[in-house]
Every structure is written in C-alpha cells, then in structure tokens.
Enzyme design. Sequence first.
Site, PDB file in Angstrom:
ATOM      1  CB  THR A 174      -9.296  -0.703  -7.786  1.00 57.33           C
ATOM      2  OG1 THR A 174      -9.362   0.539  -7.115  1.00 57.33           O
ATOM      3  CG2 THR A 174      -8.275  -1.589  -7.153  1.00 57.33           C
ATOM      4  CB  SER A 200      -6.792   0.018   1.227  1.00 55.12           C
ATOM      5  OG  SER A 200      -7.271  -0.582   0.040  1.00 55.12           O
ATOM      6  N   GLY A 211     -13.931   0.624  -4.776  1.00 52.58           N
ATOM      7  CA  GLY A 211     -13.835   1.529  -3.623  1.00 52.58           C
ATOM      8  C   GLY A 211     -14.572   0.953  -2.426  1.00 52.58           C
ATOM      9  CG  ASP A 218      -8.168   5.569  -0.539  1.00 50.39           C
ATOM     10  OD1 ASP A 218      -9.362   5.812  -0.761  1.00 50.39           O
ATOM     11  OD2 ASP A 218      -7.475   4.859  -1.291  1.00 50.39           O
ATOM     12  NE  ARG A 276      -3.928   2.072   0.687  1.00 51.79           N
ATOM     13  CZ  ARG A 276      -4.797   2.556  -0.207  1.00 51.79           C
ATOM     14  NH1 ARG A 276      -4.630   2.324  -1.497  1.00 51.79           N
ATOM     15  NH2 ARG A 276      -5.837   3.247   0.206  1.00 51.79           N
ATOM     16  CG  ASN A 287      -8.343   6.555  -4.721  1.00 50.43           C
ATOM     17  OD1 ASN A 287      -9.167   5.662  -4.547  1.00 50.43           O
ATOM     18  ND2 ASN A 287      -8.483   7.752  -4.220  1.00 50.43           N
ATOM     19  CB  THR A 323      -5.973   0.960  -6.369  1.00 51.52           C
ATOM     20  OG1 THR A 323      -6.958   1.914  -6.749  1.00 51.52           O
ATOM     21  CG2 THR A 323      -5.227   1.501  -5.156  1.00 51.52           C
TER      22      THR A 323
HETATM   23  O1  DON Z   1      -7.888   1.417  -1.538  1.00 49.75           O
HETATM   24  C1  DON Z   1      -9.050   1.786  -1.647  1.00 49.75           C
HETATM   25  O2  DON Z   1      -9.936   1.519  -0.876  1.00 49.75           O
HETATM   26  C2  DON Z   1      -9.422   2.594  -2.862  1.00 49.75           C
HETATM   27  N1  DON Z   1      -8.292   3.394  -3.269  1.00 49.75           N
HETATM   28  C3  DON Z   1      -9.876   1.668  -3.928  1.00 49.75           C
HETATM   29  C4  DON Z   1     -10.335   2.428  -5.123  1.00 49.75           C
HETATM   30  C5  DON Z   1     -11.114   1.601  -6.049  1.00 49.75           C
HETATM   31  O3  DON Z   1     -11.476   0.464  -5.863  1.00 49.75           O
HETATM   32  C6  DON Z   1     -11.486   2.337  -7.247  1.00 49.75           C
HETATM   33  N2  DON Z   1     -12.287   1.544  -8.050  1.00 49.75           N
HETATM   34  N3  DON Z   1     -13.433   1.641  -8.046  1.00 49.75           N
END
Ligand code: DON
Length: 532
Positions: free
Chosen positions: A337, A408, A435, A379, A65, A357, A355
């Site tokens: 992602t 995340s 997300g 995030d 991460r 993001n 990702t």
């Molecule tokens: O790590 C996270 O929770 C977010 N940055 C994930 C973002 C994500 O899944 C975007 N796609 N929809």
Amino acid sequence: MVATTDRLASTVGADVLREGGHAVDAAVAVGFALAVVNPEAGNLGGSGYLLVRTPEGEVSALDFRGTAPAAAGPGLFLDAPDHASELGHLAVAVPGSVRGLAEAHGRFGRLPWARLVEPAIDLARGFTVGERLVRSYAPHVVAGLRRFSSSAAIFLPEGRVPAVGDTLRQPDLAETLGRIRDRGADGFYRGETADRIVEEMRRGGGLLGHADLAGYRALWRPPLRFAYRGHELVSMPLSSSGGVTLAMMAHILSCWELGALPWQGTEHVHLLAEAWRRAYADRNEALADPDHVVVPVDTLCAPGYGAWRARAIALDRAGRSADVLPGHDAYRAERHTTHVSIVDGRGGAVSFTTTLNTWYGSKLVAEGTGVLLNNEMDDFTTRSGVPNHFGLVQGEANRIAPGKRMLSAMTPTMVLGGGSSGPRELRLVVGTPGGSTIMTTVFQVISNVLDHGIDLAAAVAAPRVHHQHLPDRIRVEPGGLATEVVRDLRALGHEVVEDAEPWGDVQAVCVRADGTLEGVADPRRGGVAIGV
Ligand code: DON
C-alpha cells in the site's frame, strides 16, 4: 513538508506547496503522481482513506474505500479457482481513488484541478525507473503480470523487468489522466475510461458494470477520536478497522506505564502482544462496513472496555488466542500500500493511505486505459475460517454484499496536543502500508514518541514487533529483539518468529516544539521527505 514513498512524487507535492497550494492540493497531486511512478501501489484503480486537518483545527475523514460490485454476493469465491480473490478479473472491487481525490479537491482545493493532475500526465509520458520500482518485481508479481497482455505490455516492456535508469512510458495512462484532468472524476467513472474497464471485465468474466462505476460515492465521516497519554489521537473510522483497532490497543495499554518499562524488553513486548491479540480478535470478528452491519463501535472504543480486556492479561504467561476466539494459522507478509503525510505552512495537514491491496493489485490492466485494477475483494471474508492474503481470519460481519465496503487496515492518523482550550495543535501525521501490520506499526511509532520519548526518525526506524490474534505468534523484524528477550518471551509461552524481511513503510511529519516541521520517510524502503 511532504513525505511519500517516492522522490518524484514528493517533488510534485513540494512544487504544489511552493506555488501556494495547501496540504490537500499537494495530496491530490501526489495521489495522481504515485499512480504513475509507484504503480505497484499508488493507483487510479484502487481505493483509500484520507484525513484532512484545516489550519483552524477541524479534522475530517474521507472514506473512498472500494465496494463490492452489485453482482457480487457472499458465495462469490466459494467455488472459484484458488487465488480468484487475488488475481485477475473477479478480484476487482469498484475503485474509489479518483472519486476520493475529486471529492477532497471539491471541498478543500485551492489550486485548479487541472494543475494538480498535469504533473502525473507528464510522468506517465515517461519517467526514469528507480531501484524501488525494480524491487517491486518479485517473481510472483512478474508471473501475475505476464498472465495479462495488457499489463505485460506496459510493465514488462519487451518482455522483461525494466532496469534502473530505463524510461517507463505509460501512454494509455497519460490519456486516461488527460480525461480526468478535463472532466474530473467523470473522466474515469463515465465515458471512454469506464467503457474500457467494463469491456475488460466482460472479456475476463469480471463483475464491474457501468452502474457500479457511475454510482460509486466517497463518504465524509466523523473521524475517530480518543485520548492517549495526554494527547488526542484522530484516526480513520469504519469502514477502515484502523482507528477502532488503534483505540482498543491504546485503551488496553493505557493500563500500564509503558514508558517506565525497558523499551522492547520482555515485559514491554509481552504487554504489546497481549493487547494486540485482544484488539485483533475483536477487529477480525466484529468490524465491517457500518452501512451494512451494526458494529458496537462505542463499546469497543470505550476506555472501560480496554481496561476490562486488560484485566485478563497475565504478566507471567502468554495468553492463547484459541482461548479468546477460534481461528486459523497462516500468514504471508508483504507490503504494497502507500502512505503520504503532508503538513503545509499554515498548519493544514493530510494523512492519506491508498492501496491496490497487494502489489500491482489484481495484476490486471484494463486494456487501453493503463489503469491497474485492485484485488481488494480479498479483504472481505471470502470463506469462513480461511485466512486472507495477510493471514487475517475474519468473521461473518465482513462477508461480501453488493455495494459493501470490504474491511481495511489502513490507518491514516494524526496526533494532536492535549490542551483543553482552543483548537488542539497538530503534533504528528503518520501512516503506513503493511496489510494486517498497519495498526501495530502506527501504534508503535506513536508509542515510541509519546511513551518512550524517542525522536521521530528513530521511532520510525526502530525494529517492530507484531501480533494479530491469529496466527498466535509474535512476529519480529529481522534482528529486532535481543536474544534474551526472545528466550524470556518463549518462557512465558509465546511463540516468537523472526520474519525474513522488515515490514511497513511509514511516512510521517511532526511539528516540533519550536514550530518547525520534521519529515521522516521510513528507511526500510527508501521514501523521501521534502521540505519547502
Ligand atoms: O486495506 C487493507 O487492509 C489492505 N488492502 C492493505 C494492503 C496493504 O497494506 C498492502 N501493503 N502491504
């Protein structure tokens, strides 16, 4: 079997398996290939998580991460312009992806590193644009990319969105990948690539410095394990909230025989929403980077805690999130992602989510590198009580601190059989972008299979519902629930909102009872599973 979001990337992975590489080799090659052909989400400039299962049954979790730069503090975005945590230089966290792939290869790789990076270099010299890439150019994405000439020059050649069938050439990215091929992670974190990233930061007032890049570490952590319906689920521990939140949901919902309820009937959806409301309340408030904050993981993940939470759920009326925790009401749905699920011929497996993001991350390419940089700083809890891009209202625990990993939702997960002796056999490898919806999507796919006996393809295709504590509402995919069920849920006191677009992009591989593999790419966005 290799399931990814992109045919070219799945082909790269399948070629590696065919040549005698195993699941980790394929994942490394796919990771680099996705950075080229799926530039809106695959990445060198982002971060992620990866679960590895060896053929002997040992599972390890790798946390790569992003981290906050050393110069970032909790007040970073208090007086910053709107969207500074999402667009441009300040949004950029220290990228973890290249270190992560190098670490996974260093520990488990069989084929040479250069062999695994090479296909991405070929693709960076030029690949044929497909529909999926073209669809990623939403109007706000194009506007964002136009703000940075280094990005527009690559992703808006001649000033326009590429068309299906065009060749997208990324020569700077090919050079950067060449340095990574020749020097490993140092080809990214030190030397020319690092110099250019740091120069880009200086030009635009960003915070990443040489020490942030050179000092970045990927961390092996014990995976999070818990029981559900006679199986063992293995998922990502903190710094991702994914595994802990999934465990809380599973423990609450274990208090009912979900499989005995009509699938997506009123009672089923009501119970899901009430469980998720509670799991997300805890997630948003308590979870954060465990190297910076004390998180009561053992308590939150105890089956008894879930049972205690379940006791407050009434069957005849909706709870109110305001009664569980205070918060805010706003969200925007997007999915940017990317997840990869791979199982090799010896039972080795990788579940890997990565990702930038949001789509194209900060929209900023570091001049001369071809590398799109993430916007993962969003995030973090950037302001108290203010929802992030995904509408999540997060707590003090997830405030910015130098070197800290932002919370995340990424949830790469495996389901193992329930046998008590010998290594537990692999049943399912699964994960998704989305997300804040990632955990409920992963839960629904697993529950569709384990509770409702639905086959994997249908379990992935099935319409999804979502609740994340705040905003206090059940979200439904377009046409997802029967009209009477929506009516009855409203009668219980739920707000029910049908989204304009579906969400998630699940990539999954299951091991069938006869030992054959089934790969499923989510039909929502056109990923591809290839068997060798
Ligand atoms: O790590 C996270 O929770 C977010 N940055 C994930 C973002 C994500 O899944 C975007 N796609 N929809």
